[in-house]
Design an enzyme around this catalytic site. Structure first.
Site, short mmCIF file in Angstrom:
data_model
loop_
_atom_site.label_atom_id
_atom_site.label_comp_id
_atom_site.label_asym_id
_atom_site.label_seq_id
_atom_site.Cartn_x
_atom_site.Cartn_y
_atom_site.Cartn_z
N LYS A 1 102.43 85.65 63.28
CA LYS A 1 103.05 87.08 62.67
C LYS A 1 102.99 88.15 63.65
O LYS A 1 103.14 89.24 63.28
CB LYS A 1 102.77 87.20 61.27
CG LYS A 1 102.91 86.07 60.42
CD LYS A 1 103.82 85.31 60.35
CE LYS A 1 105.28 85.86 59.84
NZ LYS A 1 106.44 84.90 60.12
N HIS B 1 100.34 79.18 68.41
CA HIS B 1 99.49 79.77 67.90
C HIS B 1 98.04 79.58 68.08
O HIS B 1 97.03 80.03 67.44
CB HIS B 1 99.69 79.72 66.31
CG HIS B 1 101.23 80.40 66.14
ND1 HIS B 1 101.40 81.74 66.62
CD2 HIS B 1 101.85 80.44 65.10
CE1 HIS B 1 102.71 81.93 66.05
NE2 HIS B 1 103.10 81.20 65.13
N SER C 1 102.05 90.86 57.23
CA SER C 1 103.30 89.88 57.40
C SER C 1 102.79 88.61 57.04
O SER C 1 103.74 87.82 56.63
CB SER C 1 103.51 90.19 58.95
OG SER C 1 104.52 89.36 59.33
S1 PPS Z 1 105.81 83.52 63.45
O1 PPS Z 1 105.98 82.88 62.05
O2 PPS Z 1 104.33 83.38 63.61
O3 PPS Z 1 106.39 82.84 64.62
O4 PPS Z 1 106.03 84.98 63.12
P1 PPS Z 1 106.36 85.84 64.43
O5 PPS Z 1 107.54 85.91 65.07
O6 PPS Z 1 105.38 85.88 65.29
O7 PPS Z 1 106.06 87.36 63.51
C1 PPS Z 1 107.35 87.86 62.78
C2 PPS Z 1 107.19 89.29 62.48
O8 PPS Z 1 107.61 89.86 63.56
C3 PPS Z 1 108.53 90.81 63.24
N1 PPS Z 1 109.51 90.91 64.24
C4 PPS Z 1 110.20 92.00 64.59
N2 PPS Z 1 109.76 93.40 64.64
C5 PPS Z 1 110.35 94.22 65.24
N3 PPS Z 1 111.26 94.06 66.11
C6 PPS Z 1 111.86 92.87 66.07
N4 PPS Z 1 112.76 92.50 67.10
C7 PPS Z 1 111.14 91.93 65.56
N5 PPS Z 1 111.44 90.32 65.45
C8 PPS Z 1 110.49 89.76 64.51
C9 PPS Z 1 109.02 90.21 61.93
O9 PPS Z 1 109.87 91.07 61.19
C10 PPS Z 1 107.84 89.98 61.21
O10 PPS Z 1 107.09 90.89 60.70
P2 PPS Z 1 107.12 91.55 59.44
O11 PPS Z 1 106.19 92.39 59.40
O12 PPS Z 1 106.87 90.69 58.53
O13 PPS Z 1 108.27 91.98 59.44
#
Ligand code: PPS
Length: 297
Positions: free
Chosen positions: A49, A111, A141
């Site tokens: 996340k 991860h 998150s």
């Molecule tokens: S995972 O399941 O571990 O692969 O998830 P991961 O992709 O690492 O993290 C998901 C969170 O990243 C946010 N996210 C973004 N934030 C801002 N801009 C962009 N473009 C973007 N893309 C992914 C996503 O919304 C999750 O965070 P939260 O706080 O839950 O919204």
């Protein structure tokens, strides 16, 4: 992605070589440890996340956005950038997907805490991009993710989740150990680029520039503009190839994968008491680290 729902049950956490894990990420351990990295493979590493999907999509566009446009409209990001250690019944394992990748470079997601990374990545001197996110937003998150993702352990209520996060009893272990372990590695391994999620939110274009210089890429200004626009939160949320809407183990009625994408959402979740307790504990756990995170912009 089609998954046999009957075979997918929420797992329990257990201690695995000193790290809290669930069996979905340890069942294929021997095969993963024997993964044969190639010198041009690029590993995208994060605590869950912290912005894995965002970074994966940026790298995928940088390498293949122009040469393989059909890839962008037909292959979900989790297939383009396989999750190395995942092993869920009736789905190709991440290792199988990675072995089958036809691209050069191969982009691979993990991860794992640094000590679990298969040794061939180090032997081959692969480039690694690590993304770290401040603990408070990372925790929030992760909570919503565990609510909606049926291959994650039951999250319980917010206050028990908050406690478990501080204790490191999460899948992939302690956030504190993860970000610190990778930070320490950066001091000796020059091919590791350490990015902060908060910097990406504040200045996506600037972080793409830094990433390009680390990767040795020099896309045109127009191309970088196009990528910066394409990877905005709103565009990724609308894009079925990046928003995980094609995966069956996630219940978007509970919470979407692309949830908020903000810095500071923790303020809507932490009580004053939880925040005080967290800050006090954080100081102790991170006292030996030079890592600095921003929890608001
Ligand atoms: S995972 O399941 O571990 O692969 O998830 P991961 O992709 O690492 O993290 C998901 C969170 O990243 C946010 N996210 C973004 N934030 C801002 N801009 C962009 N473009 C973007 N893309 C992914 C996503 O919304 C999750 O965070 P939260 O706080 O839950 O919204």
């Amino acid at each position: 992605m089609s998954v046999d729902q009957d075979k997918v049950v929420r797992p329990e956490l257990f201690d695995f070589h000193g790290v809290s894990m669930s069996h979905y990420f340890t069942d294929n351990w021997e095969n993963i440890q024997n993964f044969k990295a190639r010198p041009d493979d690029i590993l995208i590493a994060t605590y869950p996340k912290a912005g894995t999907t965002w970074a994966s999509y940026i790298l995928d566009l940088l390498y293949f956005g122009q040469t393989a446009p059909e890839r962008q409209t037909s292959i979900p990001i989790y297939t383009r950038v396989p999750f190395l250690e995942i092993a869920v019944p009736s789905m190709d394992s991440g290792k199988q997907l990675a072995d089958k990748l036809p691209t050069t470079p191969r982009l691979i997601k993990t991860h794992f805490p640094v000590q679990f990374v298969p040794k061939s990545f180090w032997e081959q001197n692969c480039k690694i991009v690590y993304i770290a996110r401040n603990a408070k937003d990372n925790m929030v998150s992760y909570f919503h993710f565990d609510r909606m993702n049926m291959i994650q352990p039951e999250p319980g209520d917010w206050s028990s989740f908050h406690r478990r996060f501080m204790e490191g009893k999460m899948v992939f272990g302690s956030w504190y150990d993860h970000v610190s372990g990778w930070w320490k590695k950066k001091q000796t391994y020059s091919k590791l680029h350490y990015i902060f999620y908060e910097d990406m939110v504040e200045d996506t274009r600037g972080e793409i520039d830094k990433l390009c210089s680390f990767l040795g890429l020099s896309p045109s200004v127009e191309e970088k503009d196009r990528i910066t626009g394409g990877v905005s939160f709103d565009n990724m949320k609308k894009n079925n190839m990046t928003n995980y809407s094609t995966i069956q183990v996630m219940d978007f009625k509970i919470s979407p994968f692309m949830r908020k994408g903000k810095v500071g959402d923790w303020k809507n979740h932490f009580t004053v008491a939880q925040n005080e307790e967290f800050d006090e504990d954080y100081k102790k756990k991170m006292k030996d680290s030079t890592l600095q995170f921003r929890t608001e912009l």
